[in-house]
Design an enzyme around this catalytic site. Structure first.
Site, PDB file in Angstrom:
ATOM      1  N   GLU A   1      11.192   1.147   9.684  1.00 30.68           N
ATOM      2  CA  GLU A   1      12.104   2.045   9.400  1.00 30.68           C
ATOM      3  C   GLU A   1      11.361   3.388   9.847  1.00 30.68           C
ATOM      4  OE1 GLU A   1      13.645   5.112   8.405  1.00 30.68           O
ATOM      5  OE2 GLU A   1      13.590   4.590   6.171  1.00 30.68           O
TER       6      GLU A   1
ATOM      7  N   CYS B   1      13.793  11.092   6.410  1.00 34.89           N
ATOM      8  CA  CYS B   1      13.890  10.699   7.853  1.00 34.89           C
ATOM      9  C   CYS B   1      15.343  10.822   8.256  1.00 34.89           C
ATOM     10  CB  CYS B   1      13.313   9.328   7.984  1.00 34.89           C
ATOM     11  SG  CYS B   1      13.884   8.037   6.685  1.00 34.89           S
TER      12      CYS B   1
ATOM     13  N   GLU C   1      10.561  15.780  14.829  1.00 33.24           N
ATOM     14  CA  GLU C   1      11.022  15.872  13.602  1.00 33.24           C
ATOM     15  C   GLU C   1      10.325  16.981  12.905  1.00 33.24           C
ATOM     16  OE1 GLU C   1      12.671  12.414  10.991  1.00 33.24           O
ATOM     17  OE2 GLU C   1      10.793  12.103  11.694  1.00 33.24           O
TER      18      GLU C   1
ATOM     19  N   LYS D   1       0.790  -1.062  -0.048  1.00 25.79           N
ATOM     20  CA  LYS D   1      -0.252  -0.168   0.120  1.00 25.79           C
ATOM     21  C   LYS D   1       0.832   1.271  -0.075  1.00 25.79           C
ATOM     22  CE  LYS D   1      -1.744   2.399   3.460  1.00 25.79           C
ATOM     23  NZ  LYS D   1      -1.639   3.776   2.594  1.00 25.79           N
TER      24      LYS D   1
HETATM   25  P1  ADP Z   1       3.487  10.463   7.514  1.00 26.16           P
HETATM   26  O1  ADP Z   1       3.088  11.450   8.725  1.00 26.16           O
HETATM   27  O2  ADP Z   1       4.853  10.704   6.956  1.00 26.16           O
HETATM   28  O3  ADP Z   1       2.383  10.165   6.425  1.00 26.16           O
HETATM   29  P2  ADP Z   1       2.478   8.123   8.456  1.00 26.16           P
HETATM   30  O4  ADP Z   1       3.456   7.009   9.415  1.00 26.16           O
HETATM   31  O5  ADP Z   1       1.504   8.596   9.147  1.00 26.16           O
HETATM   32  O6  ADP Z   1       3.554   8.793   8.026  1.00 26.16           O
HETATM   33  O7  ADP Z   1       2.404   7.182   7.096  1.00 26.16           O
HETATM   34  C1  ADP Z   1       2.913   6.276   6.285  1.00 26.16           C
HETATM   35  C2  ADP Z   1       2.379   5.052   5.922  1.00 26.16           C
HETATM   36  O8  ADP Z   1       1.491   4.588   6.775  1.00 26.16           O
HETATM   37  C3  ADP Z   1       1.330   5.848   4.760  1.00 26.16           C
HETATM   38  O9  ADP Z   1       1.181   4.825   3.670  1.00 26.16           O
HETATM   39  C4  ADP Z   1      -0.149   5.773   5.628  1.00 26.16           C
HETATM   40  O10 ADP Z   1      -1.394   5.726   4.785  1.00 26.16           O
HETATM   41  C5  ADP Z   1      -0.140   4.548   6.384  1.00 26.16           C
HETATM   42  N1  ADP Z   1      -0.797   4.562   7.455  1.00 26.16           N
HETATM   43  C6  ADP Z   1      -0.794   5.725   8.468  1.00 26.16           C
HETATM   44  N2  ADP Z   1      -1.631   5.316   9.562  1.00 26.16           N
HETATM   45  C7  ADP Z   1      -1.912   3.974   9.418  1.00 26.16           C
HETATM   46  C8  ADP Z   1      -2.565   3.069  10.321  1.00 26.16           C
HETATM   47  N3  ADP Z   1      -3.327   3.459  11.436  1.00 26.16           N
HETATM   48  N4  ADP Z   1      -2.768   1.838   9.720  1.00 26.16           N
HETATM   49  C9  ADP Z   1      -2.070   1.569   8.639  1.00 26.16           C
HETATM   50  N5  ADP Z   1      -1.574   2.283   7.730  1.00 26.16           N
HETATM   51  C10 ADP Z   1      -1.476   3.586   8.239  1.00 26.16           C
END
Ligand code: ADP
Length: 494
Positions: free
Chosen positions: A264, A298, A396, A186
């Site tokens: 990561e 990052c 960050e 995804k």
């Molecule tokens: P950022 O703040 O850089 O967007 P995230 O950790 O929120 O970083 O998102 C990184 C990835 O994780 C994206 O693909 C996002 O859609 C997915 N994501 C964020 N929250 C969830 C969740 N609760 N369950 C599954 N995937 C998630």
């Protein structure tokens, strides 16, 4: 033997808006879609599938059907497919680079650079596929032979962020496929198009139907849809790059089926300039490390510690360089800094800078939004007199902001650099060989840049310690995360 020609595509041919499941392009079962926009202008680029749990389940079903066949291919045949995928990515580097710039905003030179960087992992793991060795264990008893072999873990779920739409997913898919795993993935909701284009090229390269499946979902639907993978026993591994809270959530929620995890996560990297450093080189290294992707990586230095005796001089050198950065859309060939990914990102940067200024930081350059360019733009910024109480010291910023902290001696520098729950990248500049040895041992980080700001390489193990996660991407160690060891004990031999 003549090589088959490689198809070169125009940018518009690479834009796919459906899910890629079982080798076919499929709309979400619900028929829903969400918008992907150009962060520079806010214009809509595509309406991609807004998938739910049923679509994520269909991807897992396809990966499960494909697994036995892909697992049993000869390593050299998997290598050949990956090499062909690599060649197709390189052949299409210009169009892919433009697609990255379009959905993510980075200048075209950086977008193209990311394509070549991501491709280098595909070539690396293509070669590593043929080097998955096991061990013959020295004999312990007569009549018994013991060995350890490496097997693919099974179905791998890859979840990626938006800051490197190609490299992050390529460096997960490539080792998974090389190991003989099948993949469900995804991409981030802000930047799904580059990943979908990669899937198209992978299919063309000969990755069989079901071995690689990508599904997109809006932030709103992602949680429930990804949960289907977390609860599914057939998914044996999660590989994730993103924020620490989401990484912890995935670890918690996948505990029910005890999946293998590679995480990561966030960084908060320190960058230390000692008084014996070459200050021009340190400033150049900081520019390279900090301003790549507009500060949205990052491994970006988030806290810059400068020894008191060289503080003002270093601040001057740096400020001149930062003030000269060209901020412009990716379509401008001279652009060095693009837009931030979205309004939420700019809000956070502005909050950090405003908080720092309210607590006594001095703005040496920047320190403001660039509203004349649009809502997602922020000026490259240098702040002097940063202190540990400021938000940007513990979180960050993920933007083009350099806060300069002051320190007096080496012990203090190590203490403040390590005073964080995170431990991904760290950097320091010094010309003293003994100090270099000491400091590189004492920094609590998975990666240390010593008189160097550009660390990324497919040949090196990339990953963190502490709350920056675990697992390594790239290098000779990178495949281990996708393999499990099986111990074979054969008796009755004499
Ligand atoms: P950022 O703040 O850089 O967007 P995230 O950790 O929120 O970083 O998102 C990184 C990835 O994780 C994206 O693909 C996002 O859609 C997915 N994501 C964020 N929250 C969830 C969740 N609760 N369950 C599954 N995937 C998630």
């Amino acid at each position: 033997m003549t090589q088959p020609t490689l198809q070169r595509y125009e940018l518009r041919d690479l834009i796919r808006a459906d899910n890629f499941i079982d080798g076919k392009w499929t709309a979400a079962a619900s028929g829903q879609r969400f918008q992907v926009t150009d962060p520079a202008t806010g214009e809509v680029i595509a309406q991609v599938a807004d998938s739910g749990a049923a679509d994520f389940r269909a991807a897992t079903d396809a990966a499960a059907r494909a697994f036995p066949g892909w697992r049993d291919t000869l390593p050299k045949d998997r290598a050949a497919v990956l090499h062909r995928w690599h060649a197709l990515i390189v052949e299409n580097a210009d169009a892919l680079g433009r697609l990255i710039s379009l959905e993510q905003g980075k200048p075209f030179a950086e977008g193209r650079g990311e394509v070549m960087y991501g491709a280098s992992y595909v070539a690396w793991f293509a070669d590593e596929a043929t080097r998955i060795y096991g061990d013959i264990i020295p004999q312990q008893q007569r009549g018994k032979r013991m060995s350890a072999i490496k097997e693919p873990v099974g179905i791998v779920a890859a979840i990626t962020p938006w800051n490197f739409p190609l490299a992050m997913i390529a460096r997960k898919i490539a080792p998974a496929l090389a190991a003989g795993c099948t993949v469900v993935g995804k991409p981030a909701e802000d930047t799904p198009l580059t990943a979908l284009a990669l899937a198209m090229l992978a299919h063309e390269a000969g990755v069989p139907p079901g071995a690689l499946n990508l599904v997109s979902a809006s932030r709103e639907h992602a949680v429930e849809a990804v949960k289907d993978w977390l609860d599914d026993n057939r998914v044996r591994k999660i590989t994730f790059t993103g924020s620490t809270p989401v990484g912890k959530y995935l670890a918690r929620e996948s505990a029910g089926t005890l999946k293998k995890l590679s995480l990561e996560l966030g960084g908060n990297a320190p960058f230390i300039v000692f008084d014996d450093a070459d200050l021009e080189a340190a400033a150049a290294g900081l520019m390279a490390a900090k301003f790549r992707n507009g500060g949205q990586t990052c491994v970006c230095p988030n806290r810059v510690y400068v020894q008191s005796s060289v503080y003002e001089k270093f601040a001057d050198i740096l400020t001149t360089r930062v003030a000269a950065l060209k901020v412009a859309p990716a379509t401008d060939p001279s652009a060095q800094i693009g837009p931030m990914i979205n309004a939420r990102a700019v809000e956070k940067i502005a909050r950090h800078v405003d908080d720092a200024v309210a607590r006594g930081a001095r703005v040496l350059t920047g320190g403001k939004r660039l509203a004349e360019l649009g809502q997602n733009w922020y000026a490259p910024t240098v702040l002097a007199d940063a202190t540990p109480e400021m938000q940007l010291s513990c979180e960050e910023t993920f933007g083009p902001v350099v806060p300069l902290f002051r320190f007096n001696d080496e012990a203090e520098a190590i203490r403040v650099a390590n005073d964080t729950p995170f431990g991904l990248a760290s950097y320091f500049y010094s010309r003293d060989v003994r100090r270099i040895d000491r400091v590189s041992r004492l920094l609590e980080a998975g990666i240390v840049g010593i008189n160097e700001g550009a660390l990324a390489s497919e040949a090196a193990p990339f990953g963190g310690v502490k709350e920056s996660g675990y697992g390594r991407e790239g290098s000779k160690y990178g495949l281990d995360d996708y393999l499990s060891l099986k111990y074979l004990c054969q008796g009755g031999l004499e």
